[in-house]
Design a protein around this motif. Structure first.
Motif, PDB file in Angstrom:
ATOM      1  N   VAL A  22       0.429   2.778   9.398  1.00 29.24           N
ATOM      2  CA  VAL A  22      -0.409   3.994   9.433  1.00 29.24           C
ATOM      3  C   VAL A  22      -1.717   3.741   8.674  1.00 29.24           C
ATOM      4  O   VAL A  22      -2.802   4.138   9.123  1.00 29.24           O
ATOM      5  N   ILE A  23      -1.608   3.050   7.537  1.00 27.20           N
ATOM      6  CA  ILE A  23      -2.812   2.733   6.747  1.00 27.20           C
ATOM      7  C   ILE A  23      -3.756   1.862   7.584  1.00 27.20           C
ATOM      8  O   ILE A  23      -4.967   2.113   7.644  1.00 27.20           O
ATOM      9  N   ALA A  24      -3.175   0.863   8.256  1.00 29.34           N
ATOM     10  CA  ALA A  24      -3.994  -0.026   9.089  1.00 29.34           C
ATOM     11  C   ALA A  24      -4.645   0.760  10.230  1.00 29.34           C
ATOM     12  O   ALA A  24      -5.838   0.583  10.526  1.00 29.34           O
ATOM     13  N   ILE A  65      -7.312  13.603   7.160  1.00 30.38           N
ATOM     14  CA  ILE A  65      -6.371  12.980   8.109  1.00 30.38           C
ATOM     15  C   ILE A  65      -5.252  12.261   7.348  1.00 30.38           C
ATOM     16  O   ILE A  65      -4.078  12.367   7.703  1.00 30.38           O
ATOM     17  N   SER A  66      -5.626  11.499   6.308  1.00 30.95           N
ATOM     18  CA  SER A  66      -4.603  10.701   5.628  1.00 30.95           C
ATOM     19  C   SER A  66      -3.648  11.606   4.845  1.00 30.95           C
ATOM     20  O   SER A  66      -2.449  11.333   4.791  1.00 30.95           O
ATOM     21  N   LEU A  67      -4.150  12.718   4.288  1.00 29.90           N
ATOM     22  CA  LEU A  67      -3.246  13.650   3.601  1.00 29.90           C
ATOM     23  C   LEU A  67      -2.320  14.320   4.608  1.00 29.90           C
ATOM     24  O   LEU A  67      -1.134  14.521   4.344  1.00 29.90           O
ATOM     25  N   PHE A 119      -7.402   7.878  -2.626  1.00 35.98           N
ATOM     26  CA  PHE A 119      -7.189   9.263  -3.089  1.00 35.98           C
ATOM     27  C   PHE A 119      -5.810   9.766  -2.659  1.00 35.98           C
ATOM     28  O   PHE A 119      -5.131  10.472  -3.403  1.00 35.98           O
ATOM     29  N   THR A 120      -5.409   9.416  -1.444  1.00 36.32           N
ATOM     30  CA  THR A 120      -4.094   9.839  -0.964  1.00 36.32           C
ATOM     31  C   THR A 120      -2.989   9.212  -1.821  1.00 36.32           C
ATOM     32  O   THR A 120      -1.995   9.860  -2.143  1.00 36.32           O
ATOM     33  N   TYR A 121      -3.203   7.943  -2.202  1.00 38.86           N
ATOM     34  CA  TYR A 121      -2.212   7.257  -3.043  1.00 38.86           C
ATOM     35  C   TYR A 121      -2.120   7.943  -4.413  1.00 38.86           C
ATOM     36  O   TYR A 121      -1.027   8.129  -4.954  1.00 38.86           O
ATOM     37  N   LEU A 122      -3.277   8.330  -4.938  1.00 40.17           N
ATOM     38  CA  LEU A 122      -3.276   9.029  -6.234  1.00 40.17           C
ATOM     39  C   LEU A 122      -2.556  10.374  -6.107  1.00 40.17           C
ATOM     40  O   LEU A 122      -1.803  10.771  -7.000  1.00 40.17           O
ATOM     41  N   THR A 175       3.021  14.820   6.982  1.00 38.14           N
ATOM     42  CA  THR A 175       3.921  14.792   8.152  1.00 38.14           C
ATOM     43  C   THR A 175       4.941  13.654   8.033  1.00 38.14           C
ATOM     44  O   THR A 175       6.095  13.828   8.409  1.00 38.14           O
ATOM     45  N   HIS A 176       4.474  12.527   7.482  1.00 35.33           N
ATOM     46  CA  HIS A 176       5.401  11.396   7.331  1.00 35.33           C
ATOM     47  C   HIS A 176       6.550  11.782   6.401  1.00 35.33           C
ATOM     48  O   HIS A 176       7.723  11.513   6.698  1.00 35.33           O
ATOM     49  N   ASN A 177       6.206  12.426   5.294  1.00 29.24           N
ATOM     50  CA  ASN A 177       7.244  12.819   4.340  1.00 29.24           C
ATOM     51  C   ASN A 177       8.151  13.901   4.908  1.00 29.24           C
ATOM     52  O   ASN A 177       9.345  13.920   4.643  1.00 29.24           O
TER      53      ASN A 177
END
Lengths: 224, 293
Positions: free
Chosen positions: B267-269, B34-36, B237-240, B41-43
């Motif tokens: 979004v993170i929250a 989901i976070s990836l 992991f998404t941040y990495l 999509t955000h980018n």
């Protein structure tokens, strides 16, 4: 009135049926006095376990009423059942111990539910495990013990919070004669201290020559 | 009381650490998908926004347009609906830009009149009017103004971007429903199995007089810990992935002007809260099945 005060368990015309139309108990009535030791016998499938389940609210009767220590179980709401169960210690044929917890923790769980302090729990659990002859095995796990020892742990868990009633459902069913006698001796001791005991068994050896009352269930009906 | 509760929860988790770890791993992997997806999509949105705002119209003026006409046209163009900003590019500035673009080959401009390029206006449009028909309407209107030589706009680019954005919207809308549902299903099944494995314990606690809250509380505390840990791991992991992607893209010519951004805080929250709430809800529903008096 005095007779009612002496009764700790009163069962009045209970019937228990299961769908579609299986009658497990039919019109069963009896009274058990405080401090009494009663044997509950009958062939397998006669309704002994159902009778005990009704006494500790694991099941509800289809009709009839049960009083435990003066409390009508039909008036006990779901949220109050745990409080009622603290008055009734139950010993099962299959022990129902938690394999991932130590012997000490298995017994302590009965005191944790009533909110005793760590010190009180420590003291009471050690006392009761000492009384059932398991003082040296506090840190063992159930599967590291023999069947007889596991049943003694189960008994210790049932009595550690000093309930006035013990319900034992075939507690010696999985044990050899010697281990069964050990469990029976412990039950005698508890009864001598004033605990009311309902002991379900089909082992005639225990009740054939006893002076104690025997309730016989056959096909869901109380025979005597 | 809270201390006792946490001690029981942590003790249970420690005792059952393999199953707890596997559950947390499943939560992490589900949330990572989901976070990836959210990161991608955000980018994509940021990129489309930026690209569309940079695409605009260039209005070339005729040779010999009187200087007094420039501010008049500027005002007229600025007042057009959907025009975000207008910038005047003089022939000198246009020449300077050309020199810069030619860089090492600017010798070809030697001897060329620095005023040979026509003056122009660059119009930046609002994202709100970003569709081919509207841009064409604006261009046609401007084309009719006095002293306007011609109007140019990235007609093909706009058409492609529109088609891409429309297709992406459909795919993203589908995935935004499908992915969270799949993740929720996987997490809920894992939690149900995890609770099922401890159903005997739940039953025994009930038989010895444990109240509903006494039985459920450690499971719910563990669920919060699993949800939070799974979310934290997935976001890490998404941040990495973001750091390595940024490092990789910054070294390529094609994406040298493309800036990758990380997920915004809200979004993170939201992801973290969703993870915790999902674990809590599924644990609660699973225990409810076995903790009946």
């Amino acid at each position: 009135m005095a007779a009612l005060e002496k009764q700790i368990i009163r069962v009045d015309g209970i019937t228990k049926t299961y769908p579609p139309d299986i009658v497990s108990l039919f019109q069963v009535s009896c009274e058990i006095e405080k401090g009494e030791f009663v044997f509950l016998t009958g062939p397998s499938g006669s309704g002994k376990t159902t009778f005990l389940k009704l006494l500790f609210c694991a099941e509800r009767p289809t009709s009839g009423e049960i009083w435990i220590d003066g409390i009508a179980l039909s008036s006990v709401a779901g949220a109050q059942i745990p409080h009622l169960r603290r008055k009734v210690g139950v010993v099962f044929q299959d022990f129902k111990l938690l394999p991932t917890k130590t012997i000490f923790e298995n017994v302590a769980v009965s005191l944790e539910v009533v909110g005793l302090s760590r010190d009180q729990i420590e003291k009471r659990v050690r006392q009761v495990l000492d009384a059932v002859g398991l003082a040296g095995k506090l840190e063992r796990y159930p599967l590291q013990l023999s069947g007889g020892e596991q049943q003694r742990v189960s008994l210790a868990r049932a009595v550690v919070n000093r309930p006035p009633i013990i319900l034992a459902d075939e507690p010696t069913g999985n044990l050899d004669t010697r281990r069964a006698d050990e469990v029976m001796d412990l039950m005698d001791e508890l009864n001598a201290q004033g605990t009311t005991i309902v002991f379900a068994t089909h082992n005639e050896r225990f009740y054939t020559h006893t002076y104690r009352r025997v309730l016989r269930i056959k096909d869901g009906r109380l025979a005597s | 009381m809270t201390g006792v509760l946490f001690r029981r929860a942590l003790s249970d988790m420690k005792r059952d650490w393999v199953r707890q770890l596997l559950t947390t791993l499943v939560v992490t992997l589900s949330l990572l998908i989901i976070s990836l997806f959210a990161f991608f999509t955000h980018n994509l949105r940021v990129f489309v926004d930026r690209f569309s705002s940079e695409l605009g119209l260039v209005v070339y003026l005729e040779d010999g347009t009187p200087p007094v006409r420039v501010p008049q046209l500027y005002n007229t163009l600025s007042r057009l609906p959907g025009v975000k900003s207008v910038r005047y590019v003089s022939p000198e500035e246009a020449f300077a830009r050309l020199e810069k673009e030619l860089a090492g080959e600017k010798d070809v401009l030697e001897g060329v009149d620095p005023l040979f390029l026509p003056p122009s206006f660059e119009l930046y449009l609002d994202r709100a009017i970003f569709n081919l028909d509207r841009v064409r309407e604006v261009a046609t209107e401007i084309d009719g103004y006095e002293n306007v030589e011609k109007v140019r706009y990235g007609q093909e680019w706009i058409a492609r971007l529109n088609a891409f954005a429309a297709a992406a919207d459909i795919v993203l809308a589908g995935l935004s429903v499908l992915l969270p549902l799949t993740a929720a299903f996987v997490v809920s099944t894992t939690i149900q199995l995890s609770v099922f494995a401890r159903k005997d314990e739940i039953e025994i606690l009930g038989l010895v007089g444990g109240t509903g809250s006494f039985i459920k509380a450690p499971f719910l505390v563990a669920a919060v810990i699993q949800g939070a840990a799974g979310a934290a791991a997935a976001i890490t992991f998404t941040y990495l992935a973001f750091l390595s992607l940024r490092g990789f893209l910054s070294g390529t010519r094609l994406f040298k002007d493309v800036s990758i951004v990380f997920l915004p805080w809200h979004v993170i929250a939201a992801l973290s809260m969703a993870s915790i709430l999902l674990c809590l809800l599924m644990t609660y529903l699973s225990i409810q099945r076995y903790a009946r008096p």
